[in-house]
Design an enzyme around this catalytic site. Structure first.
Site, short mmCIF file in Angstrom:
data_model
loop_
_atom_site.label_atom_id
_atom_site.label_comp_id
_atom_site.label_asym_id
_atom_site.label_seq_id
_atom_site.Cartn_x
_atom_site.Cartn_y
_atom_site.Cartn_z
N VAL A 187 0.86 -1.18 0.00
CA VAL A 187 0.00 0.00 0.00
C VAL A 187 0.90 1.24 0.00
O VAL A 187 1.83 1.33 0.80
CB VAL A 187 -0.90 -0.01 1.26
N CYS A 188 0.63 2.17 -0.89
CA CYS A 188 1.43 3.40 -0.98
C CYS A 188 1.27 4.22 0.29
O CYS A 188 0.15 4.54 0.71
CB CYS A 188 1.00 4.23 -2.19
#
Lengths: 102, 130
Positions: B77-78
């Protein structure tokens, strides 16, 4: 270099199919997925986008997404090829690159 | 072949997360490797374990967690997109002084470098989303 283009929005909603077809070079493949499958229907005001480029570009449509929208294969523009997810994967590996038109 | 996946759209928005899931399953069945799935922009919303759809609806978050567990897939997940949208793991909870975390099983929070690395390492990078 062969490129697979994916279009996931309806041509009645966004212009991504038209932009993709305008810029796709000869020998490219265009796969219509999700709401993009509406672009594969014959007899609509947007059908010309696909029929006009058929000589240069090969068009594919994702079968499960057609089915989810109740679009029978008899409603498709002649020459558009129906693939399933395994066909989608094959198109990904057979082409050198995948370009998503979002 | 080694495949990288990028997802830019949250679950239950349109269809992108489901399309990507089905694509990954078909690719694994065909013997390909999913090197990493990178969740970017609203795609980070696929990574919260607090997602509770009705029981007869598909559970997209759990589907990702299960697929990752079974096939040892790296779900990233960024971090910048996650901070904006309140997706928090233990490290981010501590770093930002939050009172809890919500990252789902099998997901981890990291930076854009992970997407770049996937682009370099993978034979194909396939993008799904809006």
């Amino acid at each position: 270099m062969a490129i697979l283009h994916t279009v996931n929005k309806s041509p009645f909603d966004k212009n991504s199919l038209e932009a993709c077809v305008r810029l796709a070079v000869k020998g490219s493949s265009v796969l219509m997925i999700e709401d993009g499958v509406y672009g594969a229907m014959k007899g609509t005001v947007k059908s010309d986008v696909v029929t006009g480029a058929m000589g240069d570009v090969t068009f594919y449509v994702l079968g499960p997404d057609l089915k989810a929208r109740g679009i029978g294969e008899d409603k498709l523009i002649d020459g558009v090829k129906v693939v399933d997810y395994s066909g989608f994967v094959n198109l990904t590996t057979e082409n050198d690159k995948v370009q998503a038109w979002l | 072949m080694k495949l990288g996946i990028q997802i830019n759209e949250g679950p239950y928005t349109h269809e992108a997360s489901n399309t990507a899931l089905n694509f990954c399953k078909a690719a694994l069945e065909a013997g390909h490797e999913i090197f990493r799935v990178f969740f970017y922009h609203d795609g980070v919303n696929n990574g919260t374990r607090y997602t509770t759809p009705p029981q007869d609806d598909r559970h997209i978050v759990n589907s990702w967690s299960e697929l990752a567990k079974e096939n040892n897939i790296d779900l990233v997940v960024c971090v910048a997109a996650a901070q904006r949208r309140g997706i928090v793991d233990e490290g981010e909870q501590e770093r930002n002084g939050k009172d809890g975390n919500n990252i789902a099983e099998g997901f981890r929070i990291s930076g854009l470098g992970q997407l770049i690395e996937a682009g370099i390492q993978c034979d194909r990078l396939v993008v799904f989303g809006d």
